[in-house]
Design a protein around this motif. Structure first.
Motif, PDB file in Angstrom:
ATOM      1  N   LEU A  33      -3.918  10.036 -19.334  1.00 17.81           N
ATOM      2  CA  LEU A  33      -2.731   9.291 -19.725  1.00 17.81           C
ATOM      3  C   LEU A  33      -3.137   7.926 -20.263  1.00 17.81           C
ATOM      4  N   GLY A  34      -2.226   7.316 -21.008  1.00 17.46           N
ATOM      5  CA  GLY A  34      -2.478   5.965 -21.485  1.00 17.46           C
ATOM      6  C   GLY A  34      -1.626   5.648 -22.686  1.00 17.46           C
ATOM      7  N   ASP A 214      -5.518  18.581 -11.576  1.00 17.21           N
ATOM      8  CA  ASP A 214      -6.317  18.285 -10.382  1.00 17.21           C
ATOM      9  C   ASP A 214      -6.663  16.806 -10.331  1.00 17.21           C
ATOM     10  N   THR A 215      -6.882  16.228 -11.522  1.00 19.23           N
ATOM     11  CA  THR A 215      -7.226  14.815 -11.629  1.00 19.23           C
ATOM     12  C   THR A 215      -6.420  14.196 -12.762  1.00 19.23           C
ATOM     13  N   VAL A 216      -5.891  13.007 -12.524  1.00 19.10           N
ATOM     14  CA  VAL A 216      -5.220  12.231 -13.554  1.00 19.10           C
ATOM     15  C   VAL A 216      -6.059  10.985 -13.820  1.00 19.10           C
ATOM     16  N   ALA A 231      -0.952  12.851  -6.971  1.00 23.92           N
ATOM     17  CA  ALA A 231      -0.132  12.191  -5.959  1.00 23.92           C
ATOM     18  C   ALA A 231      -0.510  10.730  -5.798  1.00 23.92           C
ATOM     19  N   GLN A 232      -1.784  10.435  -5.981  1.00 23.77           N
ATOM     20  CA  GLN A 232      -2.224   9.040  -5.841  1.00 23.77           C
ATOM     21  C   GLN A 232      -1.932   8.238  -7.100  1.00 23.77           C
ATOM     22  N   VAL A 233      -2.344   8.744  -8.263  1.00 23.44           N
ATOM     23  CA  VAL A 233      -2.218   7.962  -9.500  1.00 23.44           C
ATOM     24  C   VAL A 233      -0.768   7.843  -9.938  1.00 23.44           C
ATOM     25  N   LEU A 246       3.551   3.535 -16.061  1.00 20.58           N
ATOM     26  CA  LEU A 246       4.386   4.598 -15.496  1.00 20.58           C
ATOM     27  C   LEU A 246       5.848   4.180 -15.419  1.00 20.58           C
ATOM     28  N   SER A 247       6.111   2.916 -15.196  1.00 20.32           N
ATOM     29  CA  SER A 247       7.509   2.451 -15.108  1.00 20.32           C
ATOM     30  C   SER A 247       8.225   2.661 -16.427  1.00 20.32           C
TER      31      SER A 247
END
Length: 251
Positions: A33-34, A214-216, A231-233, A246-247
């Motif tokens: 993402l970015g 699995d990974t972001v 879940a963390q990122v 993300l907001s």
């Protein structure tokens, strides 16, 4: 399966990748993402040597991509050798890039015939299997102009799978689609994820990242700001820049 170590990339005087480190395990789904201009597409293009890295290394299944190492020096491989390496790395582009004069079946079968020297009957048989896998068994004889954008992108995914790649790269595969067509492409990608296809996906589809990754990895200004489980990122980001991004995309 994928190991990116210390990759830097410049375009002229502008450095677009600042020492990227990234690892993807076999059978995993990594979502990148970015914001626009953060270097996401450039990173993917460096993975299969469509762009040459200025420093650092990319390895796929342990093999150094684009170069051979002699002591501390790297020497670029021949174009023929690079093409062989690319055959093991599927790439799904934003804008489909199908051959307009070939049918869906022929678009998929072209590379196995040319690159793997498979017979037309064998290549066409496998192409039909792949069309069925992406839900387009009835579109084998259709030309790209006769297909919707979502159908064209599903053909493009089937084409990327036709050489049985070790790794498949997706560069914003839904960004050129009308909103109502996005779901059919994401459904195909979810199916690939469930079958253990190793995938690196550049996308803004947060729902797909939450469900399939699995990974972001969050990339900003050519740097990895944060990476970890969805879940963390996505739900508990540690960095202000990640939270700010993300907001905006989650509203």
């Amino acid at each position: 399966m994928l190991e990116v170590r210390g990759v830097h990339k410049h375009f002229g005087t502008q450095e677009v990748l600042h020492g990227i480190d990234l690892t993807a395990e076999t059978g995993s789904v990594t979502v990148v993402l970015g914001p626009s201009g953060s270097g996401k597409s450039t990173l993917l293009r460096c993975v299969n040597h469509l762009e040459k890295v200025d420093s650092g290394q990319v390895r796929v299944d342990g093999e150094l991509i684009g170069y051979r190492q002699s002591g501390d020096r790297l020497h670029e491989l021949s174009e023929r050798h690079i093409l062989r390496q690319r055959a093991g790395i599927g790439f799904v582009f934003q804008n489909f890039n199908l051959f307009p004069h070939l049918t869906a079946l022929e678009n998929i079968a072209e590379a196995p015939i040319a690159a793997l020297r498979r017979s037309p009957s064998e290549a066409h048989g496998y192409a039909r299997e792949l069309l069925d896998r992406v839900g387009l068994a009835d579109k084998a004889s259709a030309y790209p102009r006769q297909l919707s954008g979502g159908q064209q992108q599903r053909v493009a995914i089937a084409r990327a799978l036709a050489l049985d790649p070790k790794l498949v790269l997706f560069d914003e595969p839904t960004s050129a689609l009308d909103p109502e067509l996005v779901g059919e492409v994401l459904d195909v990608m979810r199916g690939l994820a469930r079958t253990g296809t190793t995938m690196v996906v550049v996308t803004h589809e947060i729902g797909f990242a939450r469900e399939a990754a699995d990974t972001v990895v969050f990339l900003d200004a050519g740097r990895v700001v944060e990476q970890g489980p969805p879940a963390q990122v996505l739900d508990a980001p540690r960095h202000d820049r990640t939270r700010a991004f993300l907001s905006k995309v989650l509203t």
